[in-house]
Design a protein around this motif. Sequence first.
Motif, PDB file in Angstrom:
ATOM      1  N   GLU A  45       0.842  -1.204   0.000  1.00 49.39           N
ATOM      2  CA  GLU A  45       0.000   0.000   0.000  1.00 49.39           C
ATOM      3  C   GLU A  45       0.873   1.249   0.000  1.00 49.39           C
ATOM      4  OE1 GLU A  45      -3.563   0.202   2.178  1.00 49.39           O
ATOM      5  OE2 GLU A  45      -4.058  -1.316   0.663  1.00 49.39           O
ATOM      6  N   LYS A  46       1.950   1.151   0.767  1.00 50.08           N
ATOM      7  CA  LYS A  46       2.850   2.308   0.882  1.00 50.08           C
ATOM      8  C   LYS A  46       3.844   2.352  -0.278  1.00 50.08           C
ATOM      9  CE  LYS A  46       3.300   0.908   5.295  1.00 50.08           C
ATOM     10  NZ  LYS A  46       4.284   0.525   6.304  1.00 50.08           N
ATOM     11  N   THR A  47       4.287   1.194  -0.702  1.00 48.47           N
ATOM     12  CA  THR A  47       5.304   1.128  -1.756  1.00 48.47           C
ATOM     13  C   THR A  47       4.778   0.342  -2.950  1.00 48.47           C
ATOM     14  OG1 THR A  47       6.778   0.827   0.136  1.00 48.47           O
ATOM     15  CG2 THR A  47       7.802   0.761  -2.047  1.00 48.47           C
ATOM     16  N   PRO A  48       4.065   1.020  -3.840  1.00 51.27           N
ATOM     17  CA  PRO A  48       3.384   0.322  -4.937  1.00 51.27           C
ATOM     18  C   PRO A  48       4.317  -0.504  -5.824  1.00 51.27           C
ATOM     19  CG  PRO A  48       2.682   2.618  -4.809  1.00 51.27           C
ATOM     20  CD  PRO A  48       3.823   2.475  -3.865  1.00 51.27           C
ATOM     21  N   GLN A  49       5.599  -0.160  -5.808  1.00 52.94           N
ATOM     22  CA  GLN A  49       6.491  -0.913  -6.703  1.00 52.94           C
ATOM     23  C   GLN A  49       6.584  -2.382  -6.276  1.00 52.94           C
ATOM     24  OE1 GLN A  49       9.922   1.068  -5.232  1.00 52.94           O
ATOM     25  NE2 GLN A  49      11.246  -0.699  -5.456  1.00 52.94           N
ATOM     26  N   PHE A  50       6.212  -2.692  -5.011  1.00 53.80           N
ATOM     27  CA  PHE A  50       6.220  -4.082  -4.544  1.00 53.80           C
ATOM     28  C   PHE A  50       5.304  -4.964  -5.398  1.00 53.80           C
ATOM     29  CE2 PHE A  50       7.624  -3.536   0.183  1.00 53.80           C
ATOM     30  CZ  PHE A  50       8.798  -2.959  -0.255  1.00 53.80           C
ATOM     31  N   GLU A  51       4.154  -4.378  -5.739  1.00 53.93           N
ATOM     32  CA  GLU A  51       3.187  -5.123  -6.555  1.00 53.93           C
ATOM     33  C   GLU A  51       3.831  -5.566  -7.870  1.00 53.93           C
ATOM     34  OE1 GLU A  51       0.150  -6.235  -6.214  1.00 53.93           O
ATOM     35  OE2 GLU A  51      -0.479  -5.296  -4.320  1.00 53.93           O
ATOM     36  N   GLN A  52       4.496  -4.603  -8.476  1.00 50.57           N
ATOM     37  CA  GLN A  52       5.162  -4.849  -9.749  1.00 50.57           C
ATOM     38  C   GLN A  52       6.202  -5.961  -9.595  1.00 50.57           C
ATOM     39  OE1 GLN A  52       4.420  -4.051 -12.665  1.00 50.57           O
ATOM     40  NE2 GLN A  52       6.277  -4.878 -13.620  1.00 50.57           N
TER      41      GLN A  52
END
Length: 566
Positions: A202-209
């Motif tokens: 939620e805080k670090t959207p790049q994790f999703e990627q």
Amino acid sequence: MAIDVKRFLAQKLLETVGEDAGDPYGLIERPPKEEFGDYAIPCFGFAKKFKKDPKLIASDLASQITPGGLLAKAESLGPYLNLYIDRKVFTKEAILALRRTGFEEIRADGEGKTVVIDYSSPNIAKPFGIGHLRSTVIGGSLKRIFSFCGFKTVGINHIGDWGTQFGKLISAYRRWGDERALEHDPIRYLYDLYVRFHAEAEKTPQFEQEGREWFNRLEKGDEEARELWRRFRSLSIEEFKRIYERLDVSFDYYTGESFYEDLLDETVKAVKASGITQMSEGALVVPLPDMPPALIRKQDGSTLYLTRDIAAVLYRKKEYDFDVALYVVGSPQALHFKQLFTVLARMGKGWAERCHHVPFGQIRFADEAMSTRKGNIVFLEEVLDRAASLARGIIEEKNPGVRNKVETAEAIGVGAVIFNDLKNSRIKDIAFDWDEMLNFNGETGVYLQYTHARIKSLLLKLEKRYKIPGIEAVSDISFGEEGYEVARLLNEFEAQVRRARSEFEPSVIARYLLEVAKAFNGFYNAHRVITGDRDESLSRGLVADCCRKVLSQGLELLCIRAIEEM
Ligand code: ARG
């Protein structure tokens, strides 16, 4: 083998009216009220043959038919012929028939037929929660019921071991992972990782990627990704197996979603080749009547839960050539299975109509602590531990001298959880209330186990007293109304099992066993079994033994351990 009273009465009638009246078996009914006899025949059915007023036919038949055997008397009432059973004869014959049988005849039902049952099917990296309990015990019980009826059964655990969540897990593990914590409690640890991943993403959207990339690598066979995935998978399955052992449920195959990976291309081709697909915004779909289209392949080329289920069912059909395929999965997935079966039908698979979704309702907790826990996650293992420890407390209080306390407490506790799950029709939501589940006098597993143990100890006393290895004969004594009630119920055992099988409904057996236990207790309260008269004692002991036999067989079909002493 059960006594077929209707068959007997039909035979009697045939002897009276003659063969050419046709088989009256189908005409015989259970009257709505006891005063109209145990069975009745509306004589309109014979009016054509005799060209007479049905009332007259009824009264003629009543005077012509000769009582004997199971038939005590016949009376006419208006156009009805009411038939009364000789309860003493019936009781004796039913009990004797039950003493001899090992329930072999029922095995003919499924001879040469195969049923594939997909049940339990938890998701790796999510805890084996209380929700999967229902699928596990309903499916486990159905497997036993079908096997008992002579079917070849194939039990499949379609574990959720594939999909984008594994990319997330791998990425999370690489960032925060702790080898020792994973080994120590894999399922919970993986679950915590998964939760943490979502919170941080939620805080670090790049994790999703990053998660997507790792899934991509996993799909492409990247060694590091595969290695981690394999570890997550095998550690999780090891833990599941521990739970299955406690529940006494087993599987023939652990072929989860990942198993079908290699078959997905040809599956998509097969669906396409049947000419029912369309492209929609880059995705491959099958439009369906009265429901959303089935999504077969996403725009980015990835497949879905549904695609894997199509691959799985085609594989199962080819591999096991099933007559029936069952999916024991909660009702929220009703649409998924409707889509699956409709796609199959549209692909020209006539056997799609022999695939059934066996849905069930949810579990509601009366226990505050369990329903309010964050995320509403309940770990089944904790539930089973708690059940066993509560059962242990009850044993200490009621019968501290019992041998094998630990095993007995486990059998009672786990049995309570299972019975609570199976006692109502599966589609209903079930309440989870410890006091109710462990009530010795309630509609509970422990009530059945207790009744079974009570009979067992009675039989031991009887054997000691009369020095007999087993009970052989039944004398001409009367067993009373209570004995008749017991015999009538016991005689229904196979019919009840058949109903449970055809409705995919273990609760039919659960409810039936409650009635048997109640009837036995009624019989036992009304008639002393060890009376001082050898014949009488042994005959009544045989009634008890038949109850024991049906209770223990029935409990077995519900995956509940019958207890010898408690
Ligand atoms: N893993 C799925 C879930 O927990 C259930 C799978 C049921 N079986 C199947 N063939 N779709 O929701």
